[in-house]
Design an enzyme around this catalytic site. Structure first.
Site, PDB file in Angstrom:
ATOM      1  N   ASP A 177       0.840  -1.191   0.000  1.00  0.00           N
ATOM      2  CA  ASP A 177       0.000   0.000   0.000  1.00  0.00           C
ATOM      3  C   ASP A 177       0.881   1.248   0.000  1.00  0.00           C
ATOM      4  O   ASP A 177       1.873   1.319   0.729  1.00  0.00           O
ATOM      5  CB  ASP A 177      -0.890  -0.017   1.250  1.00  0.00           C
ATOM      6  CG  ASP A 177      -1.806   1.177   1.340  1.00  0.00           C
ATOM      7  OD1 ASP A 177      -2.727   1.274   0.505  1.00  0.00           O
ATOM      8  OD2 ASP A 177      -1.594   2.018   2.236  1.00  0.00           O
ATOM      9  N   GLU A 212       1.516  -0.148  -5.028  1.00  0.00           N
ATOM     10  CA  GLU A 212       0.604   0.932  -5.408  1.00  0.00           C
ATOM     11  C   GLU A 212       1.426   2.201  -5.603  1.00  0.00           C
ATOM     12  O   GLU A 212       1.731   2.913  -4.658  1.00  0.00           O
ATOM     13  CB  GLU A 212      -0.451   1.126  -4.319  1.00  0.00           C
ATOM     14  CG  GLU A 212      -1.455   2.223  -4.640  1.00  0.00           C
ATOM     15  CD  GLU A 212      -2.311   2.590  -3.430  1.00  0.00           C
ATOM     16  OE1 GLU A 212      -3.463   2.981  -3.643  1.00  0.00           O
ATOM     17  OE2 GLU A 212      -1.806   2.511  -2.291  1.00  0.00           O
TER      18      GLU A 212
END
Length: 566
Positions: A213, A275
């Site tokens: 993330d 990401e």
């Protein structure tokens, strides 16, 4: 266009990934909240090697966080990296999920949120207790600035200043996101070791990889210098008025990811996704593969999903990715995830189609026939759309600063509503009639659901299932062949080929609500192509046809030929 090669293929290069938002995918215990036992109950829908008649046919599931958390950001605020939150079940439940998934040839990818922790994590509680404790330097602490306020002008992606004052330490701590998500200090070797131990913990349990993330914001400038302002900055969102030179995309970020990749490589064929967002440029995102393909296996970039519904723009983004993906590396494509409006909402607004099912089929065609690893977001295969009328008192996600007043908060809940399994009670998500669901179900569930679409051979789900099977069983070209456009500049349709050895797959999609001439700027043999899949009522899979001279509105054609085609 990257050339095809004959190297051994990793499992994730030919796989289709499926993102699950655990809070709203399936409720196993009947309390109205999605959980791990619920996911286990629904695994046969994702893939069932013994009975293919009612499964989607994907190869891996990616779970949004299930770690222990106070749930102020729906699990993206972790308070214990090595345990499962009771909301979802137990660590033993997670181990059972890994085993049950592997029994069905499904890999398991975990979300790994390591840019920040929850402010309720033991590490932060200790770090914030004084300036002299053993974890004092595990987070980013700074004295007040020369005006007695924030140390610099860095802003939170969720709005407002990125600094929050701690009375106990009389210092500010930095948070790229919400104030209850303090950023870890990755310059501290003890922090790196602790996170590396977390990575090994889950790999030892058997997970097949991680999605990192916010993987482009780990490193920050050690001097905490002010970000320069953009010339003529007047954006309504102050965050976009800065050049983010010092709070993201720093060169040191690559070393952090390389170290994590080294750990995965010791465990064999594991997958590392990242990401790469918050306005990271495509070039920067491509650089996350590493100098020698030693960082991310699959950087997730947002240029393609944020493209408008226009063939010229989409082709431009595909060609960029083809050019910038380094040799020996592999692209990834997605349209939806838990943070952005679903593609049918975005593309319906900018198209003249007014038929979401036509757009859904065209989107499926693009996603599953481009060169790269496709990622589906749960319900995408049904044509699920955002629930745009959730009552304010039912909202779960309100992490952004108010846009107009204190009652007007941006929320991502509309894209996170329960999976629509059938037309019955709670859409089949929960079997307890008295349960209050985590989020309300989209009212269109009586028509848009797994059960009804499995029974309809013309449904969006049936189109996805057919295309997934063609990709997996009938075409090596679609799994790992090279990509080549047949149109220098698209008019109202896309046309491209995937080629592998003596197989060519021709893909054509008409975006227009009108008949269009079939422009092909490259010489191609138009005769004797086998239909793999189409939405045209006058054609069937398996028919042998010539490439048509024109398209009817929203026509889709996927054709195959062996031997000479170009």
């Amino acid at each position: 266009m990257a050339a095809a090669d004959a190297r051994d293929r990793a499992w994730w290069e030919t796989a289709v990934l499926y993102q699950i938002y655990p809070l709203t995918f399936a409720d196993g215990d009947g309390n109205g909240v999605g959980d791990i036992p619920g996911i286990i109950e629904r695994l046969d829908y994702l893939n069932n090697p013994e009975d293919d008649s009612a499964c989607l046919g994907v190869d891996a599931l990616w779970l949004s966080p299930v770690n222990k958390s106070p749930m102020k950001d729906n699990g993206y605020d972790v308070s214990d990296y090595c345990d499962v939150d009771p909301t979802f079940g137990t660590l033993d439940d997670f181990k059972a999920l890994v085993q049950a998934s592997h029994d069905r040839n499904i890999k398991v990818i975990m979300d790994l949120v390591i840019n920040h922790t929850s402010s309720e994590h033991d590490w932060f509680l200790e770090s914030s207790s004084s300036r002299k404790n053993p974890k004092s330097d595990w987070y980013i602490w700074r004295d007040p600035g020369y005006t007695g306020k924030e140390p610099n002008n860095w802003l939170s992606y969720f709005g407002g200043t990125a600094w929050t004052f701690c009375e106990t330490r009389q210092q500010y701590y930095y948070h790229a996101f919400n104030k209850n998500q303090p950023d870890l200090n990755w310059r501290n070797p003890k922090v790196r070791k602790a996170i590396h131990d977390v990575v090994r913990f889950w790999l030892d349990i058997g997970v097949d990889g991680f999605r990192l993330d916010a993987s482009s914001v780990y490193a920050k400038d050690k001097y905490c210098r002010d970000n320069p302002m953009k010339f003529g900055a007047n954006h309504t969102n102050p965050y976009n008025n800065q050049h983010h030179l010092y709070d993201k995309d720093l060169p040191e970020n690559h070393a952090i990811i390389r170290d994590i990749r080294k750990i995965l490589d010791k465990y064999g064929d594991r997958l590392l996704i990242g990401e790469t967002f918050i306005d990271s440029r495509l070039y920067d995102s491509a650089s996350f593969y590493g100098i020698d393909n030693d960082e991310l296996h699959l950087p997730f970039t947002f240029e393609f999903p944020f493209s408008p519904w226009y063939p010229g723009y989409l082709q431009r983004e595909i060609q960029k990715k083809e050019i910038l993906t380094p040799p020996g590396c592999w692209p990834a494509y997605f349209l939806d995830n838990h943070d952005i409006p679903r593609h049918l909402v975005r593309w319906n607004e900018c198209s003249l189609c007014n038929d979401s099912q036509q757009i859904a089929r065209a989107a499926a065609t693009l996603l599953l026939t481009l060169r790269g690893t496709p990622v589906l977001y749960y319900g995408q295969e049904l044509g699920m759309i955002d629930h745009d009328s959730i009552p304010p008192e039912r909202l779960r996600d309100a992490v952004f600063e108010p846009t107009k007043d204190e009652n007007d908060l941006e929320t991502r809940d509309g894209v996170r509503t329960p999976m629509q399994w059938d037309s019955g009670l709670h859409a089949g998500f929960c079997h307890n009639p008295d349960a209050e669901l985590w989020l309300p179900i989209n009212p269109n569930y009586t028509e848009v659901n797994v059960a009804s679409e499995l029974a309809d051979p013309k449904s969006v789900l049936s189109f996805y299932r057919s295309l997934l099977r063609i990709r997996k069983y009938q075409s090596k070209a679609l799994r790992f062949g090279e990509w080549r456009t047949l149109i220098d500049y698209p008019y109202e349709h896309l046309a491209y080929v995937r080629q592998w050895e003596d197989e060519t797959v021709l893909v054509m999609v008409n975006f227009a609500n009108a008949e269009q001439s079939c422009h092909l700027d490259v010489n191609i043999d138009r005769q004797n192509w086998t239909v793999l899949l189409t939405n045209k009522n006058d054609l069937k899979s398996g028919e042998v046809i010539d490439v048509p001279a024109s398209f009817k509105p929203f026509d889709i054609l996927i054709l195959q030929k062996f031997g000479h085609a170009m």
